[in-house]
Design a protein around this motif. Structure first.
Motif, PDB file in Angstrom:
ATOM      1  N   THR A   1       2.100   1.623  -3.620  1.00  0.00           N
ATOM      2  CA  THR A   1       1.046   2.188  -4.389  1.00  0.00           C
ATOM      3  C   THR A   1       0.918   3.698  -4.133  1.00  0.00           C
ATOM      4  O   THR A   1       0.839   4.379  -5.246  1.00  0.00           O
ATOM      5  CB  THR A   1      -0.404   1.580  -4.288  1.00  0.00           C
ATOM      6  OG1 THR A   1       0.094   0.022  -4.264  1.00  0.00           O
ATOM      7  CG2 THR A   1      -1.252   1.928  -5.183  1.00  0.00           C
ATOM      8  N   LEU A   2       0.860   4.259  -2.861  1.00  0.00           N
ATOM      9  CA  LEU A   2       0.787   5.308  -2.462  1.00  0.00           C
ATOM     10  C   LEU A   2       1.927   6.573  -3.223  1.00  0.00           C
ATOM     11  O   LEU A   2       1.477   7.550  -3.608  1.00  0.00           O
ATOM     12  CB  LEU A   2       0.544   5.732  -0.742  1.00  0.00           C
ATOM     13  CG  LEU A   2       0.394   7.139  -0.549  1.00  0.00           C
ATOM     14  CD1 LEU A   2      -0.959   7.819  -1.004  1.00  0.00           C
ATOM     15  CD2 LEU A   2       0.482   7.069   1.095  1.00  0.00           C
TER      16      LEU A   2
ATOM     17  N   THR B   1       1.657   6.561  -6.874  1.00  0.00           N
ATOM     18  CA  THR B   1       0.436   7.566  -6.990  1.00  0.00           C
ATOM     19  C   THR B   1       0.872   9.098  -7.129  1.00  0.00           C
ATOM     20  O   THR B   1       0.429   9.960  -7.886  1.00  0.00           O
ATOM     21  CB  THR B   1      -0.884   7.339  -6.343  1.00  0.00           C
ATOM     22  OG1 THR B   1      -1.090   5.860  -6.495  1.00  0.00           O
ATOM     23  CG2 THR B   1      -2.109   8.091  -6.476  1.00  0.00           C
ATOM     24  N   LEU B   2       1.381   9.400  -5.899  1.00  0.00           N
ATOM     25  CA  LEU B   2       2.020  10.777  -5.782  1.00  0.00           C
ATOM     26  C   LEU B   2       2.941  11.045  -6.741  1.00  0.00           C
ATOM     27  O   LEU B   2       3.115  12.137  -7.403  1.00  0.00           O
ATOM     28  CB  LEU B   2       2.709  10.820  -4.333  1.00  0.00           C
ATOM     29  CG  LEU B   2       1.808  10.807  -3.309  1.00  0.00           C
ATOM     30  CD1 LEU B   2       2.394  10.821  -1.823  1.00  0.00           C
ATOM     31  CD2 LEU B   2       0.887  11.794  -2.964  1.00  0.00           C
TER      32      LEU B   2
ATOM     33  N   ARG C   1       1.000  -1.290   0.059  1.00  0.00           N
ATOM     34  CA  ARG C   1       0.095   0.087   0.113  1.00  0.00           C
ATOM     35  C   ARG C   1       0.838   1.157   0.050  1.00  0.00           C
ATOM     36  O   ARG C   1       0.479   2.272  -0.753  1.00  0.00           O
ATOM     37  CB  ARG C   1      -1.093   0.087   1.237  1.00  0.00           C
ATOM     38  CG  ARG C   1      -1.769   1.179   1.356  1.00  0.00           C
ATOM     39  CD  ARG C   1      -2.813   1.218  -0.024  1.00  0.00           C
ATOM     40  NE  ARG C   1      -3.611  -0.360  -0.138  1.00  0.00           N
ATOM     41  CZ  ARG C   1      -4.757  -0.550   0.652  1.00  0.00           C
ATOM     42  NH1 ARG C   1      -5.135   0.773   1.367  1.00  0.00           N
ATOM     43  NH2 ARG C   1      -5.311  -1.813   0.565  1.00  0.00           N
TER      44      ARG C   1
ATOM     45  N   GLY D   1       3.303   9.736  -9.687  1.00  0.00           N
ATOM     46  CA  GLY D   1       2.305   9.962 -11.103  1.00  0.00           C
ATOM     47  C   GLY D   1       1.601  11.082 -11.146  1.00  0.00           C
ATOM     48  O   GLY D   1       1.513  11.685 -12.136  1.00  0.00           O
ATOM     49  N   ASN D   2       1.261  11.637 -10.011  1.00  0.00           N
ATOM     50  CA  ASN D   2       0.472  13.044 -10.090  1.00  0.00           C
ATOM     51  C   ASN D   2       1.409  14.120 -10.368  1.00  0.00           C
ATOM     52  O   ASN D   2       0.930  15.010 -10.969  1.00  0.00           O
ATOM     53  CB  ASN D   2      -0.170  13.264  -8.790  1.00  0.00           C
ATOM     54  CG  ASN D   2      -1.321  12.184  -8.392  1.00  0.00           C
ATOM     55  OD1 ASN D   2      -1.965  11.719  -9.394  1.00  0.00           O
ATOM     56  ND2 ASN D   2      -1.687  12.214  -7.049  1.00  0.00           N
TER      57      ASN D   2
END
Length: 534
Positions: free
Chosen positions: A7-8, A11-12, A4, A14-15
């Protein structure tokens, strides 16, 4: 739970590609640059292993790995706040076991450009032993342990020192020290290189240098920095006792760092650092009490206060007196003082160009100029006045010092003319450029070494344009100065001094007027730009 965290972090990361075009370009360029460096180093180690001797590749990996670990441990102390996307304090309200939190943060710490580059470099250099499968296996284990030493040790140090790192006074002092060290690293390397050449002896005698490298690698291989990277070399030499000993040092280092990080994180989650919180005691109005009441002098007083109290400015001031020292050490071995004599004009140009992004450094405080109705003329002259009061003194002192060291007093007047002329020209260009080209910089309170994501291209474009314009407008001053140096004579020196001053004043006035018009026309756009900086 560790998955997790991964993944976090992904994601950050990729943002950032969707947040800003400049951030996307900056991240891509940083990734390509890191990939190029990693590829070059891996190819170099592989070439040494295949075409020379694998043992030499082992020495290079040991010393290079130790430097990598040292960088991971020390750079965050100076470049505080570089990566806080997974700040552990944000997980205080979540019921996550501390050991799980530590493991998740450790693995997520690799999801960054430096982390990925370190992993690729560690695995790539391990394959220098591909011709020896047994040693290759040991090298891969050493690579994993080396990367773990980098990440866990770095987190342990920064978490333990978090209460100190949050102190504003610490950040200001460390920022200046970091800038000074960055400037002095070149002369230090040159001094060490000269020392090596002297100690080694004739150039054809390379055995002494190799023996020194082997001795250094042997010592570093038993330290927490290089133990993991030296495992493959010990296996290649058949030193099984040394292999076990180095493995114990590497595992002990990781275990101790993990324990320190775990304890420090436990304290931080219970009592998070809040910073020093206390500002300095106000004593009078400072620079504002020394100037008359007007928009121009108000901006000048605020700019002068920035130069004295903001480490983003004071760090650059600390570099200026060191430039002659750097160039002196660089020219000492050759005895050619041409570069040293050019230091005065270069320092003058650097000082004038240092205000080329003052609006960017204001950040949201620039809204005060808009709300107060400060016009372009007052803003441009107000930012220029402190430079005109201090810059000529610094430039003149630098010229006098370099002329004295080089014993070239006949060049005093031409160099003074060049320095003062370039200072005025570059200040005028900065006044014009800073009203048109604004780029992201470190925010107030952040490390001066921090570069916002996506700022690299904008910085290069803005500074490139400013440098090109300054160089083009400085041609008359440069031509007059070069003629005075080549032809000699007091009259040529006086002509350079007078001509440089007159021409520089003209360019300064024109630059300020042009910048004021652009400022008045683009005021809403400038405010929008600085408030949108990441």
């Amino acid at each position: 739970m560790v998955a997790r965290f991964l993944t976090l972090k992904l994601t950050l990361m990729g943002n950032t590609f969707r947040k800003s075009v400049w951030q996307t370009i900056g991240l891509i360029l940083a990734s390509l640059y890191a990939l190029g460096i990693v590829g070059s180093l891996v190819v170099a180690v592989a070439a040494i292993s295949f075409f020379e001797d694998p043992a030499l590749a082992g020495l290079a990996v040991t010393l290079g790995g130790a430097v990598t670990v040292l960088g991971w441990w020390l750079i965050p102390i100076f470049a505080f706040g570089v990566d806080a996307t997974l700040d552990p304090h944000r997980f205080t309200t979540f019921a996550i076991p501390r050991r799980t939190l530590v493991a998740g943060l450790a693995v997520a710490g690799l999801i960054s450009v430096p982390g990925i580059a370190t992993v690729l470099l560690a695995l790539g250099t391990a394959f220098a032993w591909v011709v020896e499968p047994g040693v290759l296996l040991v090298a891969l284990v050493g690579a994993v342990l080396g990367v773990a030493t980098c990440v866990i040790g770095s987190r342990a140090i920064t978490t333990t020192l978090a209460p100190v790192l949050e102190s504003r006074r610490y950040r200001e002092v460390v920022a200046i020290v970091a800038v000074v060290l960055a400037v002095l690293i070149g002369p230090l390397i040159g001094w060490l290189t000269n020392g090596v050449e002297i100690s080694v002896g004739p150039a054809e005698d390379g055995n002494a240098f190799l023996a020194m490298v082997q001795q250094a690698a042997a010592v570093v291989g038993w330290t927490p920095f290089g133990a993991a990277w030296a495992l493959a070399g010990a296996a290649h030499d058949g030193d099984w006792l040394g292999l076990v000993g180095r493995l114990a040092v590497a595992l002990g280092t990781i275990g101790l760092a993990w324990l320190v990080w775990d304890r420090a994180l436990g304290r931080a989650l219970v009592r998070p650092p809040m910073g020093d919180g206390g500002g300095g005691r106000a004593k009078g109005l400072g620079a504002f009490g020394l100037v008359r009441f007007s928009p121009t002098w108000g901006v000048a007083a605020r700019t002068a206060t920035y130069w004295l109290r903001d480490p983003r400015y004071s760090g650059s001031i600390a570099v200026v007196p060191l430039l002659p020292v750097v160039i002196y050490f660089a020219t000492q071995s050759t005895g050619n003082y041409f570069m040293l004599l050019a230091t005065g004009p270069f320092v003058a140009w650097l000082l004038g160009f240092s205000i080329s992004n003052d609006i960017g450094y204001d950040y949201t405080a620039f809204a005060l100029h808009v709300a107060a109705g400060v016009d372009g003329r007052a803003d441009r002259w107000g930012r220029t006045v402190p430079m005109l009061l201090v810059g000529p003194v610094v430039a003149a002192l630098t010229v006098v010092a370099t002329v004295w060291v080089a014993d070239s007093w006949h060049l005093l007047l031409p160099l003074l003319g060049l320095a003062l002329g370039l200072l005025l020209v570059s200040t005028g260009v900065s006044s014009a450029v800073s009203a048109r080209l604004v780029y992201p910089v470190a925010k107030p309170g952040e490390s001066p070494l921090k570069s916002p994501q996506g700022a690299a291209v904008a910085t290069m474009v803005s500074q490139g344009v400013g440098f090109a314009v300054t160089l083009g407008l400085s041609v008359p001053v440069l031509a007059l100065g070069i003629a005075a140096v080549l032809l000699g004579g007091v009259l040529w020196g006086v002509a350079t001094l007078v001509g440089g001053l007159l021409y520089g004043v003209l360019m300064l006035v024109l630059g300020v007027r042009f910048g004021a018009r652009v400022y008045d026309r683009r005021l809403p756009e400038l405010l929008q730009q600085v408030q949108s900086f990441p």
